[in-house]
Design a protein around this motif. Sequence first.
Motif, PDB file in Angstrom:
ATOM      1  N   VAL A  71     -21.277 -51.509  49.672  1.00 36.68           N
ATOM      2  CA  VAL A  71     -22.503 -50.893  50.179  1.00 36.68           C
ATOM      3  C   VAL A  71     -22.266 -49.384  50.225  1.00 36.68           C
ATOM      4  CG1 VAL A  71     -24.100 -50.708  52.115  1.00 36.68           C
ATOM      5  CG2 VAL A  71     -23.089 -52.924  51.524  1.00 36.68           C
ATOM      6  N   LEU A  72     -23.001 -48.662  49.391  1.00 42.05           N
ATOM      7  CA  LEU A  72     -22.766 -47.232  49.224  1.00 42.05           C
ATOM      8  C   LEU A  72     -24.028 -46.426  49.504  1.00 42.05           C
ATOM      9  CD1 LEU A  72     -20.702 -47.199  45.901  1.00 42.05           C
ATOM     10  CD2 LEU A  72     -19.830 -47.138  48.246  1.00 42.05           C
ATOM     11  N   THR A  73     -23.814 -45.223  49.966  1.00 43.22           N
ATOM     12  CA  THR A  73     -24.878 -44.225  50.103  1.00 43.22           C
ATOM     13  C   THR A  73     -24.586 -43.085  49.133  1.00 43.22           C
ATOM     14  OG1 THR A  73     -25.231 -44.744  52.443  1.00 43.22           O
ATOM     15  CG2 THR A  73     -26.025 -42.613  51.662  1.00 43.22           C
ATOM     16  N   TRP A  74     -25.595 -42.733  48.294  1.00 40.26           N
ATOM     17  CA  TRP A  74     -25.417 -41.693  47.282  1.00 40.26           C
ATOM     18  C   TRP A  74     -26.077 -40.404  47.758  1.00 40.26           C
ATOM     19  CZ3 TRP A  74     -22.554 -42.477  42.850  1.00 40.26           C
ATOM     20  CH2 TRP A  74     -22.207 -43.811  42.571  1.00 40.26           C
ATOM     21  N   GLN A  75     -25.440 -39.280  47.435  1.00 35.59           N
ATOM     22  CA  GLN A  75     -25.951 -37.991  47.866  1.00 35.59           C
ATOM     23  C   GLN A  75     -25.846 -36.958  46.747  1.00 35.59           C
ATOM     24  OE1 GLN A  75     -23.528 -37.277  51.410  1.00 35.59           O
ATOM     25  NE2 GLN A  75     -25.322 -37.657  52.708  1.00 35.59           N
ATOM     26  N   SER A  76     -26.899 -36.130  46.624  1.00 37.36           N
ATOM     27  CA  SER A  76     -26.896 -34.961  45.746  1.00 37.36           C
ATOM     28  C   SER A  76     -26.867 -33.726  46.629  1.00 37.36           C
ATOM     29  CB  SER A  76     -28.142 -34.945  44.853  1.00 37.36           C
ATOM     30  OG  SER A  76     -28.314 -33.693  44.225  1.00 37.36           O
ATOM     31  N   SER A  77     -25.955 -32.820  46.364  1.00 35.12           N
ATOM     32  CA  SER A  77     -25.810 -31.639  47.219  1.00 35.12           C
ATOM     33  C   SER A  77     -26.981 -30.681  47.094  1.00 35.12           C
ATOM     34  CB  SER A  77     -24.507 -30.899  46.897  1.00 35.12           C
ATOM     35  OG  SER A  77     -24.553 -30.344  45.589  1.00 35.12           O
ATOM     36  N   THR A  97     -27.119 -26.672  39.156  1.00 31.68           N
ATOM     37  CA  THR A  97     -25.913 -27.484  39.346  1.00 31.68           C
ATOM     38  C   THR A  97     -25.989 -28.212  40.683  1.00 31.68           C
ATOM     39  OG1 THR A  97     -24.604 -25.919  38.056  1.00 31.68           O
ATOM     40  CG2 THR A  97     -23.404 -27.431  39.477  1.00 31.68           C
ATOM     41  N   THR A  98     -25.583 -29.462  40.680  1.00 32.95           N
ATOM     42  CA  THR A  98     -25.500 -30.224  41.915  1.00 32.95           C
ATOM     43  C   THR A  98     -24.198 -31.016  41.919  1.00 32.95           C
ATOM     44  OG1 THR A  98     -26.678 -31.738  43.398  1.00 32.95           O
ATOM     45  CG2 THR A  98     -26.689 -32.281  41.042  1.00 32.95           C
ATOM     46  N   VAL A  99     -23.745 -31.380  43.115  1.00 30.25           N
ATOM     47  CA  VAL A  99     -22.522 -32.160  43.271  1.00 30.25           C
ATOM     48  C   VAL A  99     -22.890 -33.504  43.876  1.00 30.25           C
ATOM     49  CG1 VAL A  99     -20.229 -32.272  44.309  1.00 30.25           C
ATOM     50  CG2 VAL A  99     -21.168 -30.062  43.579  1.00 30.25           C
ATOM     51  N   VAL A 100     -22.438 -34.579  43.244  1.00 31.23           N
ATOM     52  CA  VAL A 100     -22.760 -35.937  43.674  1.00 31.23           C
ATOM     53  C   VAL A 100     -21.569 -36.549  44.403  1.00 31.23           C
ATOM     54  CG1 VAL A 100     -23.362 -38.261  42.883  1.00 31.23           C
ATOM     55  CG2 VAL A 100     -24.445 -36.255  41.835  1.00 31.23           C
ATOM     56  N   HIS A 101     -21.868 -37.239  45.521  1.00 34.76           N
ATOM     57  CA  HIS A 101     -20.879 -38.019  46.265  1.00 34.76           C
ATOM     58  C   HIS A 101     -21.445 -39.405  46.530  1.00 34.76           C
ATOM     59  CE1 HIS A 101     -19.451 -33.943  47.477  1.00 34.76           C
ATOM     60  NE2 HIS A 101     -18.262 -34.522  47.486  1.00 34.76           N
ATOM     61  N   ALA A 102     -20.562 -40.350  46.714  1.00 35.35           N
ATOM     62  CA  ALA A 102     -20.928 -41.661  47.254  1.00 35.35           C
ATOM     63  C   ALA A 102     -20.068 -41.901  48.486  1.00 35.35           C
ATOM     64  CB  ALA A 102     -20.710 -42.762  46.232  1.00 35.35           C
ATOM     65  N   SER A 103     -20.655 -42.513  49.494  1.00 36.60           N
ATOM     66  CA  SER A 103     -19.899 -42.772  50.716  1.00 36.60           C
ATOM     67  C   SER A 103     -20.187 -44.185  51.215  1.00 36.60           C
ATOM     68  CB  SER A 103     -20.264 -41.751  51.794  1.00 36.60           C
ATOM     69  OG  SER A 103     -21.637 -41.829  52.117  1.00 36.60           O
ATOM     70  N   GLY A 104     -19.264 -44.720  51.971  1.00 39.80           N
ATOM     71  CA  GLY A 104     -19.398 -46.044  52.557  1.00 39.80           C
ATOM     72  C   GLY A 104     -18.069 -46.506  53.096  1.00 39.80           C
ATOM     73  N   GLY A 105     -18.104 -47.430  54.031  1.00 42.40           N
ATOM     74  CA  GLY A 105     -16.865 -47.959  54.579  1.00 42.40           C
ATOM     75  C   GLY A 105     -15.930 -46.910  55.097  1.00 42.40           C
ATOM     76  N   SER A 106     -16.514 -45.833  55.690  1.00 45.22           N
ATOM     77  CA  SER A 106     -15.730 -44.737  56.285  1.00 45.22           C
ATOM     78  C   SER A 106     -14.963 -43.920  55.253  1.00 45.22           C
ATOM     79  CB  SER A 106     -14.753 -45.278  57.340  1.00 45.22           C
ATOM     80  OG  SER A 106     -15.438 -45.986  58.356  1.00 45.22           O
ATOM     81  N   VAL A 107     -15.395 -43.982  53.979  1.00 40.77           N
ATOM     82  CA  VAL A 107     -14.722 -43.240  52.907  1.00 40.77           C
ATOM     83  C   VAL A 107     -15.763 -42.456  52.116  1.00 40.77           C
ATOM     84  CG1 VAL A 107     -13.369 -43.442  50.784  1.00 40.77           C
ATOM     85  CG2 VAL A 107     -12.839 -44.893  52.740  1.00 40.77           C
ATOM     86  N   ILE A 108     -15.384 -41.281  51.659  1.00 39.92           N
ATOM     87  CA  ILE A 108     -16.225 -40.466  50.773  1.00 39.92           C
ATOM     88  C   ILE A 108     -15.551 -40.390  49.414  1.00 39.92           C
ATOM     89  CG2 ILE A 108     -17.258 -38.195  50.379  1.00 39.92           C
ATOM     90  CD1 ILE A 108     -17.315 -37.776  53.356  1.00 39.92           C
ATOM     91  N   SER A 109     -16.341 -40.497  48.371  1.00 37.77           N
ATOM     92  CA  SER A 109     -15.797 -40.512  47.006  1.00 37.77           C
ATOM     93  C   SER A 109     -15.353 -39.131  46.556  1.00 37.77           C
ATOM     94  CB  SER A 109     -16.867 -41.014  46.038  1.00 37.77           C
ATOM     95  OG  SER A 109     -17.859 -40.010  45.842  1.00 37.77           O
ATOM     96  N   ASN A 110     -14.838 -39.091  45.355  1.00 35.68           N
ATOM     97  CA  ASN A 110     -14.579 -37.825  44.680  1.00 35.68           C
ATOM     98  C   ASN A 110     -15.891 -37.090  44.442  1.00 35.68           C
ATOM     99  OD1 ASN A 110     -14.992 -40.120  42.788  1.00 35.68           O
ATOM    100  ND2 ASN A 110     -15.067 -38.478  41.241  1.00 35.68           N
ATOM    101  N   ALA A 111     -15.814 -35.766  44.248  1.00 40.43           N
ATOM    102  CA  ALA A 111     -16.992 -34.959  43.925  1.00 40.43           C
ATOM    103  C   ALA A 111     -17.190 -34.930  42.414  1.00 40.43           C
ATOM    104  CB  ALA A 111     -16.817 -33.537  44.455  1.00 40.43           C
ATOM    105  N   PHE A 112     -18.445 -35.132  41.986  1.00 39.87           N
ATOM    106  CA  PHE A 112     -18.764 -35.115  40.558  1.00 39.87           C
ATOM    107  C   PHE A 112     -19.872 -34.077  40.347  1.00 39.87           C
ATOM    108  CE2 PHE A 112     -20.328 -36.238  36.459  1.00 39.87           C
ATOM    109  CZ  PHE A 112     -19.335 -36.962  35.809  1.00 39.87           C
TER     110      PHE A 112
END
Length: 428
Positions: A71-77, A97-112
Amino acid sequence: MPQARRSRRAFLWLSLVLLAAGCGDTVTAPNLGPYGSITITAPSDTTTIGSTLTFSAVVTDTSGNPVSVPVLTWQSSNTTVATIDGQGRLTPRTEGTTVVHASGGSVISNAFTVVVIQDIGWVDQSPASLTLNNLNGVHFYDRVRGWAVGDVGTILATDDAGLTWSRQTSNSAGFTLNAVFFPTATHGFVVGAAGRVLETTNGGATWSVRTGIPNAGLSQRDIFFVDANHGWIVGNAGLILRTKDAGATWNRDTSQTILDLYSVWAATAPGPDTTVWAVGAQGEIVGSDDGGETWTNVPSPSSLAFHAVVRRSRDDAFAVGAANLAAQTINIGSGPDWQLAPAPIPFTEFYGLAWAVPSQLMAVGETTGGTPAILRSMDNGATWSPQTLPSSALQSNRGLRDVWFVDGNYGWAVGKQGTIVHTATGGT
């Protein structure tokens, strides 16, 4: 995620699992975490407006095992540039330019990081200009904020890299406007026929007519600032104006010529060592090594008109003009000297020139019938390649009059009948 919300989502999925079991089907419940890692990827780091970019995610649990239904939440900066939905589908909105992250389970993904452009190569922005007036000058302060000026007092502005343009009130409908320059994001100048000088301090929301400038009512053809304070204006009958105080005052320099000057460009740090070239009719070239305090008329390799000049350093400059004219400087020890450069192909009447990064020159103008033309050189003008323009822009009597690049990739060119073309990929 609050514990109550997580419990409700888990309860709903448990209900679905029980319902599916009653129907004889197998459903894998989502894993809410905690997770050990989230790694996101996409097919490309560049996308175009009108398309979508779908991200994927690899998620592991705290033991390093794959999580099949995270279960993830996606974000565009920068949601102005692009938005992203709950399934990881990115929708571009405007260039940037924007930076994308995904987060869930108390973890944040790498920045893309994703770069959004209008399209590959040159694109036609003319329909967005909403004018058929000739455009004579263009300047961009950065990759998104720019202005174009032209006949009957036309001033156009954009804050989205040219996707949309708005008309600004110039109070100059009876004047042809030839050039525009913004030394800062909000402070800019426009120069034009019959001594017209306009100034804004709010990005063009309002323009005021400057008076008291010693231009004798002569038409002014170009303006350039080397920083926020030091600038030059050139025009007919050898006119050169200079400011050292951000345009609060302008002084008229002795240019050593009575011929019309069409273009000016300065290089190096402001001060007594600033080097400036101005070029114009009948091959006229005048230069200054002291920021415009004194000017020298230098030997020219041609009697044809030079319409544009760029200068990267004391010794490195290039100029283009009428009938396929191209010239460059060489260092002869005591200083730079001008000589003809190899003639570009195809034969072009040149009006504008940009040299934003080393080696890369962009020249614009028109070929037979007034068809717009853009040529690029990647070897400082030794050889040239014609750029491919969209068919909608390749019409007669729409020749280009000016070009501006903020870096090696992002550039705009303007011309007759409201023509505006743009590239975010260096024209290729």
